[in-house]
Design a protein around this motif. Structure first.
Motif, PDB file in Angstrom:
ATOM      1  N   GLN A   1       9.622  24.073 -18.218  1.00 59.34           N
ATOM      2  CA  GLN A   1       9.914  25.566 -19.036  1.00 59.34           C
ATOM      3  C   GLN A   1       9.010  26.321 -19.489  1.00 59.34           C
ATOM      4  O   GLN A   1       9.007  26.872 -19.621  1.00 59.34           O
ATOM      5  N   LEU A   2       7.352  25.660 -20.162  1.00 59.35           N
ATOM      6  CA  LEU A   2       6.313  26.162 -20.384  1.00 59.35           C
ATOM      7  C   LEU A   2       5.609  26.472 -18.949  1.00 59.35           C
ATOM      8  O   LEU A   2       4.881  25.085 -17.952  1.00 59.35           O
ATOM      9  N   ARG A   3       5.370  27.503 -18.679  1.00 58.02           N
ATOM     10  CA  ARG A   3       4.320  27.475 -17.237  1.00 58.02           C
ATOM     11  C   ARG A   3       2.654  27.613 -17.569  1.00 58.02           C
ATOM     12  O   ARG A   3       2.690  29.300 -17.570  1.00 58.02           O
ATOM     13  N   ILE A   4       2.200  27.167 -16.796  1.00 58.59           N
ATOM     14  CA  ILE A   4       0.561  27.635 -17.463  1.00 58.59           C
ATOM     15  C   ILE A   4      -0.013  27.853 -16.134  1.00 58.59           C
ATOM     16  O   ILE A   4      -0.427  26.869 -14.898  1.00 58.59           O
TER      17      ILE A   4
ATOM     18  N   VAL B   1       0.435  31.790 -19.643  1.00 56.80           N
ATOM     19  CA  VAL B   1       1.390  30.936 -20.565  1.00 56.80           C
ATOM     20  C   VAL B   1       2.204  32.136 -20.052  1.00 56.80           C
ATOM     21  O   VAL B   1       2.553  32.405 -20.794  1.00 56.80           O
ATOM     22  N   ASP B   2       3.597  31.543 -19.503  1.00 48.91           N
ATOM     23  CA  ASP B   2       4.824  31.729 -19.212  1.00 48.91           C
ATOM     24  C   ASP B   2       5.736  31.216 -20.015  1.00 48.91           C
ATOM     25  O   ASP B   2       5.571  29.833 -19.537  1.00 48.91           O
ATOM     26  N   GLY B   3       6.530  31.778 -20.693  1.00 52.91           N
ATOM     27  CA  GLY B   3       8.078  30.554 -21.160  1.00 52.91           C
ATOM     28  C   GLY B   3       7.546  30.210 -22.741  1.00 52.91           C
ATOM     29  O   GLY B   3       8.235  29.114 -23.158  1.00 52.91           O
TER      30      GLY B   3
ATOM     31  N   ALA C   1      -5.528  27.532 -22.649  1.00 54.38           N
ATOM     32  CA  ALA C   1      -3.747  27.619 -23.039  1.00 54.38           C
ATOM     33  C   ALA C   1      -3.223  26.400 -23.437  1.00 54.38           C
ATOM     34  O   ALA C   1      -2.427  26.456 -24.241  1.00 54.38           O
ATOM     35  N   GLY C   2      -4.705  25.470 -23.512  1.00 56.32           N
ATOM     36  CA  GLY C   2      -3.776  24.089 -24.517  1.00 56.32           C
ATOM     37  C   GLY C   2      -3.572  23.711 -25.531  1.00 56.32           C
ATOM     38  O   GLY C   2      -3.432  23.628 -26.430  1.00 56.32           O
ATOM     39  N   SER C   3      -4.629  24.702 -26.672  1.00 56.98           N
ATOM     40  CA  SER C   3      -4.647  25.154 -27.607  1.00 56.98           C
ATOM     41  C   SER C   3      -4.532  25.939 -28.386  1.00 56.98           C
ATOM     42  O   SER C   3      -4.134  25.920 -29.280  1.00 56.98           O
ATOM     43  N   LEU C   4      -3.810  26.878 -27.349  1.00 54.81           N
ATOM     44  CA  LEU C   4      -2.736  27.248 -27.817  1.00 54.81           C
ATOM     45  C   LEU C   4      -1.708  27.398 -28.158  1.00 54.81           C
ATOM     46  O   LEU C   4      -1.227  26.979 -29.303  1.00 54.81           O
ATOM     47  N   CYS C   5      -1.477  25.738 -27.440  1.00 55.31           N
ATOM     48  CA  CYS C   5      -0.397  24.816 -27.642  1.00 55.31           C
ATOM     49  C   CYS C   5      -0.004  23.796 -28.610  1.00 55.31           C
ATOM     50  O   CYS C   5       0.697  23.841 -29.387  1.00 55.31           O
TER      51      CYS C   5
ATOM     52  N   VAL D   1     -11.173  19.564 -23.398  1.00 54.32           N
ATOM     53  CA  VAL D   1     -10.415  19.989 -21.999  1.00 54.32           C
ATOM     54  C   VAL D   1      -9.396  18.580 -22.680  1.00 54.32           C
ATOM     55  O   VAL D   1      -7.922  19.011 -22.107  1.00 54.32           O
ATOM     56  N   VAL D   2      -9.077  17.205 -22.558  1.00 52.96           N
ATOM     57  CA  VAL D   2      -8.420  16.338 -21.726  1.00 52.96           C
ATOM     58  C   VAL D   2      -7.353  16.833 -22.956  1.00 52.96           C
ATOM     59  O   VAL D   2      -6.356  16.726 -23.200  1.00 52.96           O
ATOM     60  N   GLU D   3      -8.064  16.750 -24.914  1.00 52.91           N
ATOM     61  CA  GLU D   3      -6.696  16.568 -25.248  1.00 52.91           C
ATOM     62  C   GLU D   3      -6.728  17.941 -25.685  1.00 52.91           C
ATOM     63  O   GLU D   3      -5.201  17.937 -26.054  1.00 52.91           O
ATOM     64  N   ASN D   4      -6.794  19.572 -25.234  1.00 50.53           N
ATOM     65  CA  ASN D   4      -6.287  20.437 -25.000  1.00 50.53           C
ATOM     66  C   ASN D   4      -5.334  20.713 -23.750  1.00 50.53           C
ATOM     67  O   ASN D   4      -4.314  20.871 -23.966  1.00 50.53           O
TER      68      ASN D   4
END
Lengths: 368, 368, 368, 368
Positions: free
Chosen positions: C8-11, C26-28, C137-141, C343-346
């Protein structure tokens, strides 16, 4: 990529016309949905060859057996597999097709694609019989959509040059289904249906076949479903419709006709009625920018005439390299359009269901 | 799912009309392909507004910057990102659209879908300006396809009720590109082009807009590419074409016209010519059973007239709940069809490239 | 398939270490989400080389520019593109790698995969620098997940043979983040951190590098997210974690350790606390049958030591066919593990966000 | 997304432990492949409960019926559906689980995810019985891979604290399969196997269960398959392995062990042998940068002990809200690891096959 459709909801179709069985796996369907088997059987009966004026004499029962995913009449959330056994096959009718590909049938490209290993009997995986599991999957989706107030309805828009009445793009959802059910063919106008049947009888006598157009509407969709660009509702629906054998054109709203209009004619003013935002003409068929507007989704699919005609035809003998005369055996429809009506109607439900799942998710749907 | 297309080759399109920049990421493109930047720039120039009779006065340079995936003129195999900066935006032209959605534009459904957070300026992500990165990605694909002998060619089939000559479904690939290039509009018939230009001028004077149809052919495809059911070439191409703003209909070969033919007329005998297996009429547009036949792939896309007309229109004021008169500002095309020709032509190359990668893979392609 | 993740979310991640720029689309992503840029910049700063004891002297600013999808600090619903320019590259450091592939680096397989066309400078698309857009992308999420009460927290579980304290599998979510933030290295135990730093200094002196393990937890997840079989939460997370350069192992809950337990030891009784259903030990790391249990999700990722050591190494000269001595130039980390923690966390936040979208949809999320 | 895996090759698994049947649809498999049914049956027999020391007394025949996609022993290119009927079910054994979820089993999260509608009998879709169709699909893939010189081999690396010999990471492919076949358990060391059997017997007596680790190798892979980032071979394999019930950890090459090495120890020099480029230690398990190196792919999967132990356990009664004592009925394995060996071995073949199709395509494969 081949016989799997969808993102959140995934439909896999398997089977070959004269193989052991055909079927479908519906993956990602919501759990706890009461399945209306009577409705599903009614939809499958509409698709099944009747042996009447227009359809093949092959007797297909289309009885399905649920292998998984439904227990005590409710979906369990696990993939739903339904299987329909094949029977009444006359495989020897297809013996001559390996060397002599039928004009306008998939025989030749399939042979190249699969290096001659594909099953040519009855068209194999290319057979219109594969629309039976498609109707199963679609009517399963519909039995869910109906609980959300979403209905699908289709009719024959035309056979050859005989046209039915058209849907009123803005006011669908009254008694069309009842009107259509009263006629031998699924049409709005009884008179047009009579003329279509006459055409079909004449084509049968002439050893010929007929094409036509199916028109379909989806009512009850809220605005705001779908996405721009590659996620457009038109992309999703057309991709599904063009997977139905014999479809060669798809249009939404006024479709190719809108290309001939001026902007001042095509534009579709918003207004408010009973606290609902509506548009006056719905030329865009319920979709703008790839997203639903809340107006009925309306589209049309063009079906070519069945390529298996009774008349002798010229084609290439791939072995000898010579053009020869081919007589196509097998029991074939004269006009696929009447049986295509429930196929379009139910197949479209799959795309709509996938769209809803994307918009609402499994949890979200519980609150819709 | 939204702005990403493809299976093996994945195209992501991003950007908003009046945002910082628009662009594309092309993921899964073969490595070591020499990129023909002159060709890509020429394709993008064809799409760019010329300020001429039919197009917007907005000045878009469409200069692209390659951020990744191409080094010393060759693809590296890593994702290719190209970015086009926005500029010359008149964002204040869109101030009144938040309350007053334009008829037949995406304003209203986008507002619902994105809960009012979408960028309405210039249509945001729904703008036809997003076709610029689509043309970039597509012409990149074409620069690869051409090394495999595959060409794409499109023209205006019609604007309003003025029709161009049609492609000969069987014999495309002679000098059509050269003929089309000689005309001010991308048409086969100079005379039809003149009449179209006259129509456009009249529409501009009337504050109106025009729709039309684009016809496109793909030549040089081998037979046996594609898959039945959901993996059909028609499904792949239509899904892409319906993601182009304003497309409301797509047909292949004789399309809706084939629905009016008898089987005996529509069927398409095989014959052999110069050791190639061909069909006599190509009514099916180079695709049978979802798979290429080796004949030219031919399809048509119907574009609705641009909804942003200069005439005052009635629409609903969402805040007041009253119908009011809206005057759409901004600089808009009169007829999108001439600029849509390179969009269709290049976008289709993306689907073809994805298809080839599926059939041949990265390694396999080296031997094609 | 390559540099795109999610359903659903595409990176999409693009860029090469010494190319023009790196970035992500970051799509979706849901519309209308307020983006916490301070939080994102803080996460990116944690990943950025500090030039300190353990990290490369390369100066990377990691400043990002938003090209699309965010307006006035809120997501618009359109794809979000962020770009980070490259700079401070010493590309000549990589001149000798074309013929002499570095042991345990991607040089050789990349050369085969991309037929020598890939960009070898700085590792090209294989560079750990590509984790910068991943962290973006991860921290945006995460900035979205935090509004739903979902937090992620990671620490160094070990470097070489020096271990930090471990997370209490059941009681994470107290003050761990604060404790970790107080230490120079992201560890729970200050004393373990000191010993790790001593190890790193010794490795630097010896021209050597070190590996280690990162442990991460996700708190605040409701039970019932995820799917059995291929849609398991473990499948989604591991697929993402193994895309981080240098990860060679992933385990959930007690992981490889659970394989040594008896069922009577490993089983995890349910109990109720404050009206919440909990388990006593959480050996399964918050996931059973691929679905969240409501307990913290806990997992560990093993990172190999960086292959670019300062010591001379033997390798094959692909041109001459002889084994020769290679001296790897370039500025490299001694131990990637401290920078791998964010990196892992995000990155994990991306998988969690995709999971939530599947479960709740765009509309459904509004009500969570 | 749930029970479908893969990109070019798509595997759908359906069925519930005590439902009508279980099965698989293999979509996108190459056409014209001769299917080695003896090989497939042998693989399925390895997975099937033997009723011996370690396995359930449930009698599962695992006889499969091919519904589609295979004709005269060769694949047709259409989706392959295989079905295994269920039988010998004792569904009443599961009556008490609705209120009393088993510790460490999927009962509770499944109930939340599917709102109580899932089929709890025998674990429903979460049952390890679903690995039967997985083995079918995998061994079908293997029968293709073997014609390309690619072999898979697995053994028990450990049960509880008893370890087998380990694979020589560099030299796998000699006679390991033969050695393993000679032992009652699939181990390299007969003596280790004896000790494992003793452990299992003791666990059975104690009403307890055991976990363990399976090690698997893939030989014959050419270098250059796979992709960086999200398309890494590790991502593909781990995503598949974590979909096998009870897997809680996956590592490649030296895995978690490599995290404790120095770079100078872990690095793996290239050399040439018989015109093949090799590495000396293969600590990376045949994968660098997500792409195959040409060395054997080696990985390990950790299985937790089966949660269904014979000892009484405490758990929460969801209805009463009290903790109560649960006695799990049903016929369960003592240790799933022996039967997991063929599951891992064959499931991995699916990912490898998908990878090959991506790299070579349908046409390209013909030339490999």
């Amino acid at each position: 990529m081949s016989s799997i459709y969808g993102n959140q909801l995934r439909i896999s179709i398997f089977g070959e016309s004269h193989g052991e069985a055909i079927g479908t796996v519906v993956d990602g369907f919501p759990a706890g949905v009461a399945v209306d088997f009577d409705f599903i059987r009614a939809q499958m009966a509409r698709r099944r060859p009747s042996g009447g004026a227009f359809s093949t004499k092959r007797h297909e029962t289309d009885d399905f057996r649920i292998l998984s995913g439904i227990r005590d009449g409710r979906t369990t959330g696990a993939p739903i597999c339904a299987v329909m056994e094949n029977g009444d096959t006359h495989s020897q009718d297809y013996d001559n097709l390996t060397d002599m590909p039928r004009p306008s049938h998939a025989d030749y490209p399939a042979m190249v694609r699969y290096k001659g290993a594909n099953d040519p009997r009855g068209g194999g995986h290319f057979s219109a019989r594969l629309t039976a599991p498609l109707v199963f999957a679609g009517s399963l989706c519909r039995s869910f959509l109906r609980t959300r107030g979403i209905e699908l309805i289709a009719h024959i828009a035309s056979i050859a040059d005989v046209a039915d009445e058209v849907f009123d793009l803005c006011r669908i959802g009254g008694g069309e289904a009842e009107r259509i059910a009263q006629n031998e063919l699924p049409v709005l106008s009884a008179e047009a249906g009579e003329r279509m049947l006459a055409l079909i009888r004449a084509a049968r006598s002439a050893g010929d076949t007929l094409g036509g157009v199916v028109e379909c509407a989806v009512t009850g969709m809220k605005p705001g479903c779908g996405s721009p660009m590659f996620g457009s509702v038109e992309s999703a629906l057309s991709s599904l419709l063009f997977s139905i054998p014999a479809v060669k054109g798809v249009e939404f709203g006024s479709g190719f006709g809108i290309a001939a209009l001026r902007g001042s004619e095509a534009n579709d003013p918003y207004y408010s009625e009973n606290d609902q935002i509506k548009t006056r003409f719905n030329h865009n068929g319920g979709i703008l920018g790839g997203i639903t507007t809340g107006m009925p989704i309306v589209f049309r699919a063009a079906f070519k005439p069945i390529s298996s005609i009774a008349q002798p035809q010229r084609t290439l003998n791939l072995k000898s390299g010579n053009e020869e005369t081919l007589v196509v055996r097998g029991r074939h429809d004269i006009c696929v359009v009447p049986r295509a009506v429930p196929v379009v109607e139910n197949a479209a439900a799959i795309a709509v269901c996938d769209l809803l799942l994307e918009e609402y998710g499994y949890e979200g749907l519980a609150n819709v």
